[in-house]
Design an enzyme around this catalytic site. Structure first.
Site, mmCIF file in Angstrom:
data_model
loop_
_atom_site.group_PDB
_atom_site.id
_atom_site.type_symbol
_atom_site.label_atom_id
_atom_site.label_comp_id
_atom_site.label_asym_id
_atom_site.label_seq_id
_atom_site.Cartn_x
_atom_site.Cartn_y
_atom_site.Cartn_z
ATOM 1 N N HIS A 47 -6.050 2.790 1.781
ATOM 2 C CA HIS A 47 -5.298 3.919 2.347
ATOM 3 C C HIS A 47 -5.970 4.516 3.584
ATOM 4 C CE1 HIS A 47 -3.421 3.374 -1.416
ATOM 5 N NE2 HIS A 47 -4.160 4.188 -2.123
ATOM 6 N N ASP B 233 0.902 -1.126 0.000
ATOM 7 C CA ASP B 233 0.000 0.000 0.000
ATOM 8 C C ASP B 233 0.952 1.188 0.000
ATOM 9 O OD1 ASP B 233 -1.627 2.145 0.528
ATOM 10 O OD2 ASP B 233 -2.929 1.042 1.899
ATOM 11 N N HIS B 234 1.139 1.805 -1.166
ATOM 12 C CA HIS B 234 2.233 2.784 -1.274
ATOM 13 C C HIS B 234 2.050 3.961 -0.316
ATOM 14 C CE1 HIS B 234 -0.643 4.643 -4.020
ATOM 15 N NE2 HIS B 234 -0.064 5.775 -3.686
#
Ligand code: NAD
Length: 489
Positions: free
Chosen positions: A240, A177-178
């Site tokens: 996110h 999950d960047h």
């Protein structure tokens, strides 16, 4: 030396993600010496490319980092290409042979990182073949790195997970999950657990509400086809936003370690109230953009989007966390496309003092302004804290002042990019900034109930004009609680 030895096998090596993020990040790691002599990269995809052509593509992808001739030559000499159809068993044998050959040439000690930069529908078959064709090694590490989206609901996520879990143990799986690689997301823990002035106030006694905004100014761009099937809830909230909620809400870990943090995040996610239909309607709202100040196309007219689409490009919601720490404290979240500006921010709004002793002396405020701690995630990174002081002069007017800290541009330019940090974490085997299956599962359960309620609705989705901060209902959501969104530049 801090050099890490590994073979990177990138499935989808000709794709957008590989070119835009992975190759530049590998180059940055190379420049810093985190990978050096003992590494190799195999790019695989369907196309028939030569090693030379692949190296040209990699060269193009790192141009903006301005490599010297020597650096470039050294770096790309480690890149190899193998055309490969992921459904063809024979081709995995060829891939496995190349992997073994490179392992001995570069003395990689059996360390392998399988990066699946491809659509999730291929994850199962790739994993299965990695095992059956013995591309995993018995010495050294074998790790799987996968991208979002991880399923489209709990059921599909579980299916996907069982396919990869048949081959890889949970501690070998790195779900990217960047957002979790971003400097200021990681800073949430530093602010909370490094400052007693915050941690001792971090609960329902002193915090009135928490607000999380992930605003984008752009529309769907070229991603219309994908986005229309997904929508803001699945694209942003499931991963996110709920990750940010977990980091803000979790109990202090006993130690800042992968396992302790993960345990606390999972506990926090499990404490988020799962709503029934009626509660979803009261606590979640959505919207779709139409032409406005900043764009002259409606979402429905974007390329790849269904002309009757009911997909949300905006979602706002109120989450309640049912535990001692957070009882009664709403976590308001919102995210959307084509909003008035691009910005990701967390606002912690503190409760007022028990009474306002300035109520007669202060002619400028009826109530004391709120103390607010803001964490700026992007595009600027830093924090601010609003405190009340006295306005200079006669009388006793209260004047809120904002203590402001932003990282300098220079500081940021030198900081590693999210993908670079995450790749290095994979090499080290540190999964702190990746999502564990239990986190994914709980996040889907929360999101699925919202989706199911919306899917039953027959009225048209509310709209908002491009360049605004979302539909009216998103403002009403807070107003009915006598609150409002905190949003200042
Ligand atoms: P892309 O379409 O640009 O690339 C897909 C790659 O898969 C190509 O290299 C293609 O050749 C290869 N491929 C497709 N079918 C194949 C087959 N049968 N056999 C062998 N190779 C095959 O996609 P992308 O944008 O790079 O995204 C890859 C994954 O990463 C997706 O799951 C996407 O959701 C995710 N992701 C991408 C980004 C991004 O910035 N691009 C961001 C987050 C997540």
């Amino acid at each position: 030396s801090h050099e890490k030895k590994a073979l990177f096998i990138i499935f989808g090596g000709t794709g957008d993600l590989a070119k835009r993020k992975l190759y530049p990040s590998l180059f940055r790691l190379f420049r810093k010496g985190s990978i050096n002599k003992h590494f190799a990269v195999i790019g695989t995809a369907r196309r028939e490319w030569s090693d030379d052509y692949f190296r040209e593509v990699v060269t193009d992808s790192i141009q903006s980092l301005k490599p010297s001739q020597q650096e470039l030559a050294d770096f790309i000499s480690h890149f190899y290409y193998q055309s490969h159809n992921v459904n063809d068993t024979e081709e995995y044998k060829i891939l496995g042979n190349l992997a073994n050959e490179l392992d001995s040439t570069y003395e990689l000690e059996g360390n392998r990182l399988f990066y699946l930069a491809m659509a999730p529908r291929f994850f199962g078959t790739i994993s299965k073949h990695i095992k059956s064709e013995k591309i995993m090694t018995e010495h050294g590490f074998s790790r799987l790195v996968i991208e979002k989206p991880f399923g489209t609901d709990f059921e599909t996520a579980q299916q996907l997970n069982s396919e990869i879990a048949a081959v890889f143990n949970e501690d070998q799986i790195f779900r990217i999950d960047h957002y979790l690689g971003k400097e200021m997301i990681q800073n949430i823990s530093a602010v909370r657990f490094g400052n007693n002035i915050f941690e001792s106030l971090w609960n329902h006694r002193y915090i009135d509400n928490v607000q999380i905004t992930l605003a984008e100014d752009l529309g769907v761009e070229e991603r219309g086809g994908y986005y229309d099937q997904s929508g803001a809830l699945k694209d942003m909230v499931q991963n996110h936003i709920l990750q940010v909620v977990a980091l803000l809400a979790m109990e202090p870990p006993t130690l800042f370690s992968e396992e302790a943090i993960r345990t606390e995040k999972i506990t926090a996610l499990k404490a988020i109230r799962v709503y029934n239909d009626q509660e979803v309607k009261e606590n979640f709202v959505r919207g779709q953009y139409v032409a406005g100040k900043t764009a002259d196309t409606n979402y429905k007219e974007e390329p790849g989007v269904d002309e009757n689409s009911q997909t949300e490009t905006f979602v706002a919601g109120k989450l309640m966390i049912d535990n001692f720490r957070w009882a009664g404290v709403p976590f308001y979240i919102r995210t959307g496309k084509r909003l008035s500006e691009k910005g990701t921010r967390i606002n912690i709004v503190f409760k007022s003092t028990p009474i306002n002793v300035f109520r007669e002396a202060d002619t400028s405020h009826k109530d004391l302004p709120d103390n607010i701690l803001t964490i700026y995630i992007q595009p600027t990174e830093g924090f601010s804290l609003t405190l009340n002081g006295k306005e200079v002069g006669d009388g006793f007017n209260i004047d809120p002042v904002k203590l402001n800290y932003r990282h300098s541009q220079e500081n940021l330019d030198n900081s590693p990019e999210a993908y670079e940090k995450l790749l290095l974490d994979c090499l080290k085997g540190d999964a702190t900034n990746f999502t564990h299956w239990d986190e994914v599962a709980n996040s889907w359960k929360i999101v699925d109930t919202v989706r199911e309620t919306w899917d039953k609705e027959t009225t048209d989705i509310p709209t908002y004009p491009a360049g605004s901060m979302g539909p009216h209902c998103a403002f009403d959501l807070l107003e009915k609680d006598n609150r409002q969104w905190v949003w200042e530049p």
